[in-house]
Scaffold this active site. Structure first.
Site: not given
Ligand code: 3EB
Length: 321
Positions: A194, A141, A207, A314, A134
Site C-alpha cells: 500500500y 507490527r 490476503r 469486513e 491502526y
C-alpha cells in the site's frame, strides 16, 4: 474409517463442559486468554444475532501450556495461541512487544509457520500524535516482523485488525509445523505494498494462507473489504460494499484453493466472520450477503470498527479444500 480431523470449527450456543477434543473456544465477551481447559479466546465485540461460541475441535491429542504471556493449545501440526496485553502507552509499542513474543514463541515451540493472526484493540481510528492508532499498530507490527527476519513481501500470514469495545490488545495466532502458502488478490494492491498515504509502514499481511492437514487443506482468508487497487469504494453504501467484498473473497479464495470459483457458494462448508461497523446496517448487509454464500456456510456476525473510517463491513473466511 473416517480421516482424522486436525481441525473442525463449529458454532454453538453453549460452550461444551468437557475439554475433550477442544483445541480452543472463541467466546464473545471480554478479552481473556487463559490456560483453563480448553483455551478460551475472548472477543471484545458484541455478537449481532444469537450469541454463539466458535468451537475449534480436533480428533488428535491436545497439548496446552503457557509461555510468558502467550497461552496456547496444539494438536498435530497446528497450534493456536493468544496473547492479551494491557493497552497502556503507545499501541505501536504494544504491537511490537506482542508480535515479538508470538513470533519467538511459535519458533521455539516448533510451529514456525504462521498462518493467521487476529488483532483486536479499541479506538482503532482515534488519532494520537497525528497517526491513527491502526496506523501506529502497523508500524509496531512491521518492526517486529522485520526484526524477526521476515522479508515482509510474500512471507506474511493472513490477518485481520478490528476495533473492539473492550480494552487491551488481543492477538490470536494459528501456526503450523508445516510450511504454508500465502496468496494475494489480483484486483487489490497487496497490503504490504500500500502507498504511504495509508500510514508510514504498510500493513503486514497476506490476503490468504493455506496449509495441508491430515483432513485436507485449510484456507484462511484475511479480513476483506470494499477495496479495489488500494482505494476504498462505495463510501456510505453498505450494500455496494458487500458486493465488492464478495467479489474480493471469491478471487482470493480461488487463488488459495487453486481453482476458479463462479461464486462463493462453491466454497463448501466455509465459515464467515462478518464485522459490521454500524448496527443499523446489519439487515442491509445480511440480505445482500446471505444469498451469495452456500446454505452450508456458517456466519458469526460481530459489531466491530473497520480500520478505514469509510468502510462499513469486513468479512473473513476459513475454508477447506
Ligand atoms: C484492507 O484490506 C482492509 O491490518 O491486519 C484487512 C485485513 C485489513 C487485515 C490488518 C487490515 C488488516 O486493507 C483492512
Amino acid at each position: 474409517m473416517e480421516a482424522v480431523q486436525q481441525l473442525e470449527i463449529d458454532y454453538t450456543t453453549v460452550v461444551p463442559e468437557s475439554a475433550d477434543g477442544l483445541l480452543a473456544v472463541v467466546v464473545p465477551g471480554t478479552i481473556e486468554a487463559s490456560v483453563t481447559s480448553p483455551l478460551r479466546i475472548g472477543l471484545a465485540m458484541p455478537v449481532l444475532g444469537d450469541a454463539h461460541a466458535e468451537v475449534w475441535r480436533t480428533d488428535l491429542p491436545i497439548e496446552r501450556g503457557v509461555d510468558g504471556a502467550v497461552v496456547w493449545s496444539s494438536a498435530g501440526d497446528l497450534l493456536v495461541g493468544a496473547i492479551a496485553v494491557a493497552d497502556a502507552g503507545p499501541i505501536a509499542a504494544r504491537a511490537d512487544d506482542s508480535y515479538r513474543s508470538v513470533i519467538s514463541f511459535v519458533r521455539r515451540a516448533g510451529f514456525p509457520n504462521i498462518l493467521r493472526l487476529w488483532n483486536q484493540f479499541p479506538r482503532i481510528l482515534v488519532q494520537n500524535d497525528g497517526l491513527e492508532r491502526y496506523q501506529a499498530f502497523c508500524t509496531g507490527r512491521y518492526a517486529a516482523f522485520e526484526s524477526a527476519g521476515y522479508s515482509l513481501e510474500g512471507d506474511l500470514p493472513a490477518a485481520s485488525a478490528v476495533g473492539t469495545s473492550g480494552d487491551g490488545l488481543l492477538v490470536t495466532v494459528v501456526a503450523s509445523r508445516r510450511s504454508a502458502g500465502y496468496f494475494e488478490n489480483p484486483r487489490q494492491v497487496s497490503a504490504f505494498h500500500y502507498p504511504r498515504q495509508y500510514g508510514p509502514k504498510s500493513p503486514s499481511f497476506a490476503r490468504a494462507s493455506r496449509v495441508e492437514t491430515e483432513g485436507g487443506a485449510l484456507i484462511f482468508v484475511s479480513g476483506t473489504a470494499s477495496i479495489v487497487g488500494h482505494v476504498s469504494l462505495h463510501c456510505g453504501d453498505a450494500a455496494a460494499q458487500v458486493d465488492e467484498t464478495v467479489e474480493n473473497l471469491r478471487l482470493v479464495y480461488g487463488a488459495a484453493a487453486g481453482r476458479e470459483l463462479r461464486s462463493l457458494r462453491e466454497a463448501a462448508g466455509a465459515l464467515y466472520r462478518i464485522y459490521v461497523k454500524r448496527e443499523e446496517d446489519l439487515e442491509t448487509i445480511r440480505e445482500r450477503f446471505l444469498p451469495r454464500i452456500g446454505d452450508d456456510a456458517t456466519c458469526l456476525w460481530l459489531r466491530g470498527d473497520i480500520c478505514r473510517a469509510e468502510l462499513l463491513v469486513e468479512v473473513e473466511m476459513i475454508g477447506r479444500e
